[in-house]
Design an enzyme around this catalytic site. Structure first.
Site, PDB file in Angstrom:
ATOM      1  N   ASP A 157       4.882  -5.016  -0.980  1.00 28.54           N
ATOM      2  CA  ASP A 157       3.549  -4.972  -1.542  1.00 28.54           C
ATOM      3  C   ASP A 157       3.629  -5.848  -2.798  1.00 28.54           C
ATOM      4  O   ASP A 157       4.724  -6.257  -3.211  1.00 28.54           O
ATOM      5  CB  ASP A 157       3.113  -3.540  -1.870  1.00 28.54           C
ATOM      6  CG  ASP A 157       1.596  -3.454  -1.989  1.00 28.54           C
ATOM      7  OD1 ASP A 157       0.961  -4.494  -2.276  1.00 28.54           O
ATOM      8  OD2 ASP A 157       1.030  -2.363  -1.809  1.00 28.54           O
TER       9      ASP A 157
HETATM   10  C1  BGC Z   1      -2.149  -3.708  -2.221  1.00 30.35           C
HETATM   11  C2  BGC Z   1      -1.914  -4.281  -0.844  1.00 30.35           C
HETATM   12  C3  BGC Z   1      -2.528  -5.645  -0.747  1.00 30.35           C
HETATM   13  C4  BGC Z   1      -1.926  -6.522  -1.835  1.00 30.35           C
HETATM   14  C5  BGC Z   1      -2.437  -7.935  -1.840  1.00 30.35           C
HETATM   15  C6  BGC Z   1      -1.713  -4.654  -3.316  1.00 30.35           C
HETATM   16  O1  BGC Z   1      -2.131  -4.207  -4.559  1.00 30.35           O
HETATM   17  O2  BGC Z   1      -1.498  -2.475  -2.354  1.00 30.35           O
HETATM   18  O3  BGC Z   1      -2.433  -3.427   0.140  1.00 30.35           O
HETATM   19  O4  BGC Z   1      -2.339  -6.187   0.518  1.00 30.35           O
HETATM   20  O5  BGC Z   1      -2.222  -5.948  -3.101  1.00 30.35           O
HETATM   21  O6  BGC Z   1      -3.749  -8.005  -2.256  1.00 30.35           O
END
Ligand code: BGC
Length: 739
Positions: free
Chosen positions: A270
């Site tokens: 993530d």
């Molecule tokens: C989220 C993810 C997301 C990523 C990119 C993170 O803060 O938890 O689910 O895909 O950001 O935007």
């Protein structure tokens, strides 16, 4: 100056040509771009040609949403986009500002809680394919979805992005989504692996859960996505599990995901979820992505070289502290991803914003809306029934495609419920009052509403007095702590003074129906006083059309709740043990309810939910015949067939979702009173009867025995129940399982 630049350009073109020249001498195509060669050979060939630095480079981000590929060899960058219910707008290279492109709007599909409520895997495939087509058209190689974390508490800010509380339902719905996306040569990326069941403290919290809870509740959807969906990418979660961050967790990644399940895709972080170079190197992380971070702190721009899998990794390989073979394992997987996506010249070109996309968005919304209460046939409100319909509430007009965090989208079209209702009934029959208001959506703060709350209430009460019927549109709205990433809701109540407003409206007009829009259960102190209640969701581009179709009866509701709605928060398993079980003590959260998540808890603890899992009404009525099984004794490798008749006994056509639950009579370990093991959505014309056959793989009735670390099916008697919700059993049969 211009001349210098021009010359430089020529020099670089010539030098690139020279670089490639040796590869083509004697007309020989390098193996890695020779499509007649097996993919493994192509990967090994590319790997051999890459320098250590080039290999390091493809293991981490070069911008907010891309990795660099290997430009010298013509291996493309990998571009990603959120997910999960539309292709997100473009961002600046190295900041969280929208790039403000004019060609990055999308079809917004209903959020995944709505998709789950359709209980329709075929529709999930269409959904996946549609989003895959749009992602492909926009040149994305990975779509950062679907989200499959289990709904453990109604406070989790991201439940709307997930598929509900039941591992069987999530598994069945996620597989076709993945197959649909990947058919387009775009990787689906299941997230967040694993146990990311709360947003509060998500960056630090250490989850303590038993093996049974892990294998029976929290991992099945991921497992199905890997084994049946053959997913090409998975995103690790922010939290820790048993003391180790999940994005480089030895047990979750090396043992389970890549070992037991033989996942051959890439595991990416993530954004900013890696914390340690050694662990990232050794415990299966392939790509590190980030959020304007050096991995530890915020605020450093263009910090990509500082990432754990960047310079620190390179240094450790150069010093011999870490072996280059660890890097090669990652590069092989990333190259395979390239071959599956942007190096597959046969992949389709994609499509964007087609009428079919619109139709799918509409269908999912219509099929996912759940009718919860319908006294005195409040719904449907047929055209012509009332001269004056009062639409009250901010959610009737609010842009619910915004906010919520990373799943925010830029719709090309977003039809609000108010618009849908005006289009349906005619402007002259509809009056609107805002009633309550909230501020603009914001990720980390609650912004104030620009309006005076008392005046809004006053105006709404006036509107209500003079109308024949009220349809109240409320719920949550993806604002900070109202179904939004990064934090959870503070409680289960409706925000922004809605409960007080509803109370006041009910004193002046009792012909009152409600549409709650949310991705989570809300408390309903007014439930006995409202005539009609619809659970709706973040429905996307066609939300207003779908809502008006359901309200008017042009579409018959057929959605069922993918989660239980408790009377009060403490009735929910995870919320019944005090703060150590949710949200934790800021270091640990202990999953004390263990395998008893959702209806498993309510059933086993004999707590009456307000509305049970699997519940939802229709404008018609259904009658179930007595169920029969094809045999009465089965062995573990067999499949049972259960047949029954299902009739539409009402006056309009409609669809019923028949659910199959199992219960073991004398388990040697605690088992929930019932567990969902099958469902099917049956469309029936008015007066029609169908014989329905459902199948049950006997091995699916096993439980995870943590004493021997294996799935176990005990010889015993089992009850197979056919039901219209987890609390409404229509017919049961007893089976015997023998060795
Ligand atoms: C989220 C993810 C997301 C990523 C990119 C993170 O803060 O938890 O689910 O895909 O950001 O935007």
């Amino acid at each position: 100056m211009n001349k210098v630049l021009k010359n430089l350009r020529y020099i670089s073109i010539i030098s690139i040509a020279f670089l490639f020249l040796p590869m083509y001498i004697d007309g020989q195509i390098p193996v890695y771009i020779d499509e007649s060669k097996p993919v493994n050979e192509r990967i090994e060939d590319a790997l051999l040609r890459m320098t250590l630095e080039e290999k390091i480079a493809i293991c981490h981000a070069q911008s907010k949403f891309s990795t660099p590929g290997c430009p010298r060899l013509g291996i493309p960058e990998i571009w990603m986009s959120d997910g999960p219910h539309g292709v997100r707008m473009e961002f600046m290279w190295d900041s969280w500002s929208h790039a403000e492109w004019t060609n990055d709007s999308c079809t917004v599909y209903p959020a995944l809680s709505c998709l789950a409520a359709t209980f329709n895997p075929a529709l999930s495939y269409q959904y996946g394919n549609a989003i895959g087509e749009e992602a492909r058209f926009r040149n994305k190689d990975i779509i950062l979805g679907p989200g499959v974390n289990i709904y453990r508490t109604p406070l989790n800010g991201r439940n709307f992005e997930y598929l509900g509380e039941d591992p069987f339902l999530t598994s069945k719905m996620v597989v076709p989504y993945i197959l649909g996306v990947q058919k387009n040569g775009v990787a689906a990326c299941m997230k967040h692996f694993a146990l990311n069941n709360q947003e509060k403290l998500r960056d630090v919290i250490n989850v303590k859960a038993s093996d049974r809870a892990l294998y029976e509740i929290y991992l099945p959807a991921f497992k199905a996505g890997v084994l049946e969906g053959k997913v090409w990418a998975i995103m690790g979660s922010y939290n820790k599990f048993r003391g180790q961050y999940c994005s480089h967790n030895e047990l979750l990644v090396n043992k389970v995901l890549k070992g037991d399940w033989k996942f051959d895709g890439v595991l990416l972080t993530d954004w900013g979820s890696a914390h340690n170079t050694d662990e990232a190197a050794r415990f299966g992380l392939d790509i590190e992505m980030g959020s304007w971070t050096n991995g530890l702190t915020w605020g450093i721009s263009s910090a990509y070289d500082n990432y754990y899998l960047a310079q620190p990794f390179l240094k450790k390989i150069k010093s011999g502290e870490l072996s280059e073979s660890l890097l090669d394992q990652k590069v092989r997987r990333i190259l395979l991803l390239n071959f599956r996506t942007n190096m597959d010249r046969n992949r389709p070109f994609g499509k964007k914003l087609t009428p079919e996309h619109k139709a799918i968005a509409l269908k999912v919304a219509e099929e996912g809306i759940v009718l919860l209460k319908n006294e005195n046939k409040f719904f449907p409100i047929e055209k012509g029934r009332y001269a004056k319909i009062a639409v009250i509430g901010e959610n009737a007009v609010r842009k619910l495609t915004q906010g919520g965090g990373s799943s925010e989208l830029k719709p090309q079209q977003e039809i609000s419920p108010l618009q849908g209702i005006i289009d349906k009934y005619g402007k002259e029959h509809v009056v609107f009052s805002l009633g309550y208001a909230s501020g603009e959506p914001n990720y980390i703060n609650e912004l104030p509403s620009p309006y005076n709350a008392d005046s809004l209430v006053e105006a709404a009460v006036e509107t209500a007095k003079n109308a024949d019927v009220i349809i109240f549109f409320g719920g949550l709205n993806k604002n900070f702590q109202q179904d939004c990433e990064g934090d959870d809701r503070k409680n289960m109540d409706l925000p922004f003074g809605q409960n007080e407003l509803i109370k006041k409206l009910l004193t002046v007009n009792k012909n009152f129906g409600m549409v709650i829009m949310s991705g989570n259960a809300v408390s309903m102190p007014w439930i006995s006083r409202v005539n009609g209640l619809i659970q709706s969701w973040y429905l996307g581009s066609q939300g207003g059309v779908a809502t008006a179709n359901i309200i008017s009866g042009d579409a018959n509701p057929s959605g069922k709740l993918p989660f239980s709605i408790p009377v009060k928060l403490e009735d929910n398993g995870a919320n019944s043990f005090g703060s150590i079980a949710y949200p934790g003590d800021s270091t640990n959260v202990i999953y004390k309810e263990d395998i008893l998540v959702g209806y498993r808890w309510f059933d086993t603890k004999k707590i009456e939910p307000l509305f049970p899992f699997g519940y939802g009404l229709s404008y018609t009525t259904f009658s179930f015949g007595k169920s029969k099984t094809d045999k009465s004794v089965y062995k573990s490798d067999e499949t049972a067939k259960i047949t029954f008749t299902l009739s539409n006994t009402g006056r309009v056509s409609g669809s019923e979702i028949a659910q199959l639950y199992i219960s073991q009579k004398n388990p040697s370990m605690l088992r929930p009173v019932k567990e969902l093991k099958g469902f099917t959505k049956v469309a029936l014309n008015r007066g029609e009867t169908k014989t329905v056959e459902m199948t049950l793989k006997v091995s699916d009735m096993a439980f995870y025995d943590d004493k021997i670390n294996a799935w176990t099916l005990e010889p015993d008697d089992y009850i197979i129940s056919i039901a219209s919700s987890s609390r409404s059993i229509k017919s049961s049969n007893m089976l015997k399982i023998v060795r």
